[in-house]
Design a protein around this motif. Sequence first.
Motif, PDB file in Angstrom:
ATOM      1  N   ARG A  36       1.011  -1.281   0.090  1.00  0.00           N
ATOM      2  CA  ARG A  36      -0.040   0.020  -0.109  1.00  0.00           C
ATOM      3  C   ARG A  36       0.850   1.173  -0.039  1.00  0.00           C
ATOM      4  O   ARG A  36       0.627   2.207  -0.876  1.00  0.00           O
ATOM      5  N   ASP A  37       1.624   1.100   0.791  1.00  0.00           N
ATOM      6  CA  ASP A  37       2.590   2.425   0.962  1.00  0.00           C
ATOM      7  C   ASP A  37       3.598   2.653  -0.302  1.00  0.00           C
ATOM      8  O   ASP A  37       3.764   3.856  -0.607  1.00  0.00           O
ATOM      9  N   ARG A  40       1.380   4.128  -2.993  1.00  0.00           N
ATOM     10  CA  ARG A  40       0.998   5.455  -2.710  1.00  0.00           C
ATOM     11  C   ARG A  40       2.342   6.374  -3.043  1.00  0.00           C
ATOM     12  O   ARG A  40       2.261   7.622  -3.460  1.00  0.00           O
ATOM     13  N   SER A  43       2.550   6.876  -6.649  1.00  0.00           N
ATOM     14  CA  SER A  43       1.718   7.759  -7.173  1.00  0.00           C
ATOM     15  C   SER A  43       1.993   9.173  -6.794  1.00  0.00           C
ATOM     16  O   SER A  43       2.030  10.018  -7.823  1.00  0.00           O
ATOM     17  N   PRO A  94      -7.130   0.498  -0.510  1.00  0.00           N
ATOM     18  CA  PRO A  94      -6.315   1.465  -0.814  1.00  0.00           C
ATOM     19  C   PRO A  94      -5.272   1.042  -1.914  1.00  0.00           C
ATOM     20  O   PRO A  94      -4.586   1.828  -2.597  1.00  0.00           O
ATOM     21  N   ALA A  98      -4.496   3.213  -5.317  1.00  0.00           N
ATOM     22  CA  ALA A  98      -3.510   3.702  -5.622  1.00  0.00           C
ATOM     23  C   ALA A  98      -2.875   3.186  -6.978  1.00  0.00           C
ATOM     24  O   ALA A  98      -2.597   4.097  -7.688  1.00  0.00           O
ATOM     25  N   MET A 102      -3.569   6.375  -9.901  1.00  0.00           N
ATOM     26  CA  MET A 102      -2.287   6.903 -10.128  1.00  0.00           C
ATOM     27  C   MET A 102      -2.364   7.679 -11.446  1.00  0.00           C
ATOM     28  O   MET A 102      -2.707   6.591 -12.436  1.00  0.00           O
TER      29      MET A 102
END
Length: 266
Positions: A36-37, A40, A43, A94, A98, A102
């Motif tokens: 997830r991170d 993100r 993006s 999420p 993402a 994005m």
Amino acid sequence: MADSVLYDVSDGLATITINRPEAMNAMNTEAKVALRDAARAASADPAVRAVLLTASGRAFCVGQDLKEHIGFLAEDRETGSRNTMNTVRDHYNPIVRALTEMPKPVVAGVNGVAAGAGLGFALAADYRVVADTATFTTSFAGVALTADSGVSWTLPRLIGQSRAADLLLFPRSISAQEAYELGIANKVVPADELAAEAAAVARALAGGPTVAYAAIKESLAFGAGHTLDEALGKEDELQSRAGASEDHSIAVQAFIAKEKPKYLGR
């Protein structure tokens, strides 16, 4: 980033590698948070113009780590809570948002089995390069669950409602060739060429007109759920945005000069 997901940015390309080969890249909590991170981060980073999502070992991702999952279910029974399934809201949703939202293209290099959430991650990409030994399966109904990771949205858009219902109700292994015929795979290559070919596709996109690619992604997502008239209005809006980009001017000048354009990604 955690070791379960590797993240590297080079020459405009962010490479995200799911890295739990010993578990066939099953998603435990650490891996879900890290993926997830990473998505993100890619993006949000203006230096990133394309993303390659791939995996280590012989699998792409077999979905939820059921060994961890069964422990969480036991805790829920003991406490009377339902916290285990919050992972859909906290992690899977999420990740898919993402990848799909994005403003830059995402390539999935599918090196092996993509099941459950792993299938969802692959389908969330804009382009899928698939090893000829890879397989796909929905798997959700096989463990008495429904679709997550965006599969209820992405799969019918790729292969149609009837075929999507068939694959979700009766999970089975789909070969790379069948995935290509259904429209899931964009390109199938020999397994030993997968890494190089997926990287080549992603690098080509990283060197392309990023604003135009973002507009293409947005227009396809919008058009899937709107009327023709609404889609035409969105095309007008997005074409104005793309037409105002530096890359459009570069492309037109290069065309007139009969040269290859060198895009800046803006």
